[in-house]
Design a protein around this motif. Structure first.
Motif, PDB file in Angstrom:
ATOM      1  N   GLY A 112       0.834  -1.198   0.000  1.00 27.48           N
ATOM      2  CA  GLY A 112       0.000   0.000   0.000  1.00 27.48           C
ATOM      3  C   GLY A 112       0.868   1.246   0.000  1.00 27.48           C
ATOM      4  N   ASP A 113       0.209   2.384  -0.202  1.00 28.16           N
ATOM      5  CA  ASP A 113       0.911   3.669  -0.283  1.00 28.16           C
ATOM      6  C   ASP A 113       0.573   4.550   0.910  1.00 28.16           C
ATOM      7  N   VAL A 114       1.526   5.392   1.274  1.00 28.03           N
ATOM      8  CA  VAL A 114       1.269   6.410   2.298  1.00 28.03           C
ATOM      9  C   VAL A 114       0.870   7.691   1.571  1.00 28.03           C
ATOM     10  N   VAL A 115      -0.371   8.093   1.773  1.00 33.64           N
ATOM     11  CA  VAL A 115      -0.977   9.174   0.985  1.00 33.64           C
ATOM     12  C   VAL A 115      -1.444  10.310   1.892  1.00 33.64           C
ATOM     13  N   PRO A 116      -1.619  11.515   1.331  1.00 34.61           N
ATOM     14  CA  PRO A 116      -2.125  12.630   2.148  1.00 34.61           C
ATOM     15  C   PRO A 116      -3.537  12.325   2.657  1.00 34.61           C
ATOM     16  N   MET A 117      -3.822  12.725   3.890  1.00 37.11           N
ATOM     17  CA  MET A 117      -5.177  12.574   4.406  1.00 37.11           C
ATOM     18  C   MET A 117      -6.070  13.609   3.748  1.00 37.11           C
ATOM     19  N   ILE A 126      -5.446  19.777   9.006  1.00 34.21           N
ATOM     20  CA  ILE A 126      -4.320  18.886   8.724  1.00 34.21           C
ATOM     21  C   ILE A 126      -3.064  19.610   9.203  1.00 34.21           C
ATOM     22  N   PRO A 127      -2.185  19.015   9.991  1.00 32.15           N
ATOM     23  CA  PRO A 127      -2.235  17.641  10.508  1.00 32.15           C
ATOM     24  C   PRO A 127      -3.383  17.403  11.499  1.00 32.15           C
ATOM     25  N   GLN A 128      -3.742  16.118  11.642  1.00 32.93           N
ATOM     26  CA  GLN A 128      -4.556  15.735  12.784  1.00 32.93           C
ATOM     27  C   GLN A 128      -3.608  15.735  13.986  1.00 32.93           C
ATOM     28  N   VAL A 158      -0.335  12.633  15.594  1.00 32.31           N
ATOM     29  CA  VAL A 158       0.192  13.833  14.934  1.00 32.31           C
ATOM     30  C   VAL A 158       0.595  13.389  13.536  1.00 32.31           C
ATOM     31  N   HIS A 159      -0.258  13.621  12.544  1.00 33.53           N
ATOM     32  CA  HIS A 159       0.096  13.171  11.192  1.00 33.53           C
ATOM     33  C   HIS A 159      -0.740  13.858  10.118  1.00 33.53           C
TER      34      HIS A 159
ATOM     35  N   GLN B 124       4.781  18.703  11.235  1.00 38.89           N
ATOM     36  CA  GLN B 124       4.007  18.354  12.433  1.00 38.89           C
ATOM     37  C   GLN B 124       4.716  18.763  13.717  1.00 38.89           C
ATOM     38  N   CYS B 125       6.031  18.991  13.675  1.00 36.50           N
ATOM     39  CA  CYS B 125       6.662  19.373  14.946  1.00 36.50           C
ATOM     40  C   CYS B 125       7.046  20.844  14.986  1.00 36.50           C
TER      41      CYS B 125
END
Lengths: 216, 258
Positions: A112-117, A126-128, A158-159, B124-125
Motif C-alpha cells: 500500500g501507499d502512504v498518501v495525504p489525508m 491537517i495535521p490531525q 500527529v500526522h 508536524q513538529c
C-alpha cells in the motif's frame, strides 16, 4: 530479552525509550531497552522498534544512511521472525511506497501507499493533532485488554499522511477523521501504530506491554 | 468518535523555574517545572507547553535539562518554545524530549527559517507562535499586528497575513497569543482566533486571557481553535485541568476524559 529501538536521527527518542522502560518495569518484564544506531545490535535483538517523525523520504534516507540498518531489519524481522513495532513514520515505512513530497520506496511489508489525508469534512485541520479513539476491525494481541470504540481509550496522533493498505486485513484499527483513517496495521510478526503509543498514556502503556509479551 | 479538543497548560520557565507574568511583566516565581509537569500529567492535561522566557539571554541551557527531566517522568506530548533561533536549537530540544518546538521571533525575523525547520523535522513538529495586538480603532475593521520582545515592539506586520504565510512555509500548527488579553483574565480575543482559524488549514491553539472555564469553551466553540492554552488559572489552582475538561464536555465540546 533485549528490545532495540532504532536511533537513526529521527526526533524524540527519549520518550519512546522511557515509555518502554516504564511498561517493562510496571509489568515486571525483564527487558533491556537498547536505543541503538548499530545494525548488528538490531540484527541480534529479540524485539525491534522503529520510531520516526518528520517526512517519509527523510526517514527512509536516515535509515539507509545508517549503514546496513535496512539489511539488519530484514534479517531480524523477515528472516528471524522477531516482533516488530513501527511508530508514526516508522509505521508508514512498512508500506510499499510513500507519496509525501516525492515517491519513496518503503520496506514493503504492508502493501500500500502512504498518501495525504483528505478528510471528508473540510473544517478538519491537517495535521490531525491530538487525541482520538480507535475502531478495531479485528482482534490483535497488541490490543488485548484495551477498550476501543466510542467509549474506549484515546490515542495521541500527529500526522498529515496515512497508510492506505491494499489488503483490508492488514488494517487492525482505524481512526475517524472525516472518514476512516489507518491507525494500526499488522501482518505476521510486524505491527505498526500511526499514533504515538509512547505519548498515549493508558492506551499506550498497555499496548507497549502487550508488544513486550507478544509471541507472533 | 472524533478528534478531541485539547487543554494545554503552559508553564513559563525562567532559569529553570516556573513563572507567570501578567502581560509578561511582574514575574512571580511559582515552582519547579518538572513537578508541575508531573501534576498536569496526572490531572489529564492533553499536552504541555513550556515557554522559556529568558532563552534569549543567560542560562539558556537550563531548558534542555528541564525538558529532559520532564520527558523522563511524563508520557504526554510536550511543546517547547522560547529563544528558538537555529536548526541546532530545534534538534537539541527534540533530542531532549520535546515533541514539538515553537518558533516565535525568529519566524518574524526570517520566515524562511520556518521553511527550513519544517523541511528538516516535518511540519508536524513546527509550531509558529504568533504574538499580536489589536491595532484597529473603534468602528474600524478588525486588524491585528505582530508584536515582539514580550509585546513591547510593534513590527507593522499584519497578524492574519503573517499566519497564512507561516502555514505556507510549513508551520504545522499556530499558537495565537493576544498580547492585549494576556494576563487580563477577560477571555481570549475570539475575533482574532476565529479570523485566523477559519483561514488556515492547520490547527490553531488559542492563548492569552483565560480567567474562567467559559473562556475555554468560547475558544473552541466561538474561536474555532482546536486547542486551548492557559497558565495561571491552572497554575494557581483556580481550576484543575480535570474540572476544565469536564466543564467543556458539559458544554458540548468533545473531550478526552480517560
Amino acid at each position: 530479552m533485549r528490545v532495540a529501538i532504532i536511533d537513526y536521527g529521527s526526533g524524540n527518542l527519549r520518550s519512546a525509550t522511557k515509555a518502554f522502560e516504564r511498561a517493562a518495569r510496571e509489568a515486571s518484564i525483564e527487558a533491556e531497552i537498547d536505543l541503538t544506531d548499530r545494525p548488528e545490535r538490531v540484527a541480534s535483538a529479540d524485539r525491534v522498534v522503529l520510531p520516526g517523525v518528520g517526512a517519509y523520504a527523510d526517514c527512509r534516507r536516515g535509515l539507509d544512511a545508517a549503514g546496513g540498518m535496512t539489511e539488519a531489519l530484514r534479517e531480524a524481522i523477515e528472516l528471524g521472525g522477531r516482533p516488530f513495532l513501527g511508530i508514526c513514520v516508522g509505521m508508514q515505512l512498512m508500506s510499499s511506497r510513500g507519496l509525501e513530497k516525492t515517491v519513496t520506496a518503503g520496506l514493503d511489508w504492508i502493501p500500500g501507499d502512504v498518501v495525504p489525508m483528505q478528510p471528508g469534512d473540510p473544517a478538519l485541520k491537517i495535521p490531525q493533532i491530538g487525541w482520538n479513539t480507535l475502531t478495531l476491525h479485528r482482534e490483535h494481541p497488541l490490543f488485548s485488554g484495551i477498550p476501543t470504540g466510542d467509549g474506549g481509550l484515546h490515542a495521541y496522533f500527529v500526522h498529515s499522511y496515512h497508510l492506505q493498505a491494499e489488503n483490508p486485513d492488514d488494517v487492525v484499527a482505524t481512526v475517524d477523521y472525516g472518514g476512516p483513517t489507518t491507525a494500526f496495521v499488522a501482518r505476521d510478526n510486524k505491527a505498526g501504530a500511526q499514533f504515538h503509543p509512547e505519548k498515549s498514556q493508558m492506551l499506550g502503556l498497555a499496548l507497549i506491554t502487550n508488544f513486550l509479551r507478544w509471541k507472533p | 468518535m472524533t478528534l478531541k479538543a485539547r487543554v494545554i497548560p503552559c508553564l513559563d520557565v525562567k532559569d529553570g523555574r516556573v513563572v507567570k507574568g501578567v502581560s509578561f511583566v511582574n514575574l512571580v516565581d511559582a515552582g519547579d517545572p518538572v513537578e508541575s509537569a508531573k501534576a498536569y500529567d496526572a490531572a489529564g492535561a492533553d499536552e504541555l507547553c513550556f515557554l522559556d522566557i529568558t532563552a534569549s539571554s543567560d542560562n539558556r541551557d537550563t531548558i534542555f535539562d528541564v525538558v529532559a527531566r520532564t520527558a523522563e517522568h511524563c508520557f504526554m506530548p510536550l511543546t517547547v518554545g522560547g529563544g528558538v533561533r537555529a536548526i541546532a536549537d530545534i534538534r537539541k530540544l527534540l533530542l531532549a524530549g520535546a515533541d514539538k518546538v515553537s518558533i516565535n521571533s525568529a519566524a518574524v525575523k526570517d520566515p524562511d527559517f520556518v521553511a527550513e525547520a519544517a523541511d528538516k523535522f516535518g511540519n508536524q513538529c513546527i509550531v509558529v507562535s504568533i504574538d499580536s495586538k489589536k491595532v484597529s480603532k473603534e468602528g474600524e475593521e478588525d486588524r491585528w499586528e505582530i508584536f515582539t520582545h514580550g509585546g513591547r515592539q510593534a513590527t507593522g506586520i499584519d497578524a492574519v497575513a503573517f499566519a497564512e504565510k507561516m502555514v505556507e512555509r510549513g508551520a504545522g500548527e499556530l499558537l495565537l497569543t493576544s498580547m492585549d488579553r494576556d494576563g487580563q483574565k477577560g477571555g481570549y480575543d475570539i475575533a482574532l482566533t476565529r479570523t485566523i482559524a477559519d483561514r488556515v488549514p492547520v490547527p490553531v491553539i488559542a492563548s492569552g486571557g483565560v480567567g474562567n472555564l467559559d473562556h475555554l469553551v468560547e475558544g473552541i466553540r466561538d474561536g474555532h481553535a482546536t486547542a486551548v492554552l492557559a497558565a495561571s488559572i491552572f497554575h494557581f489552582g483556580t481550576y484543575t485541568v480535570g474540572e476544565a475538561k469536564r466543564y467543556m464536555a458539559d458544554h458540548g465540546i468533545a473531550m478526552r476524559l480517560d
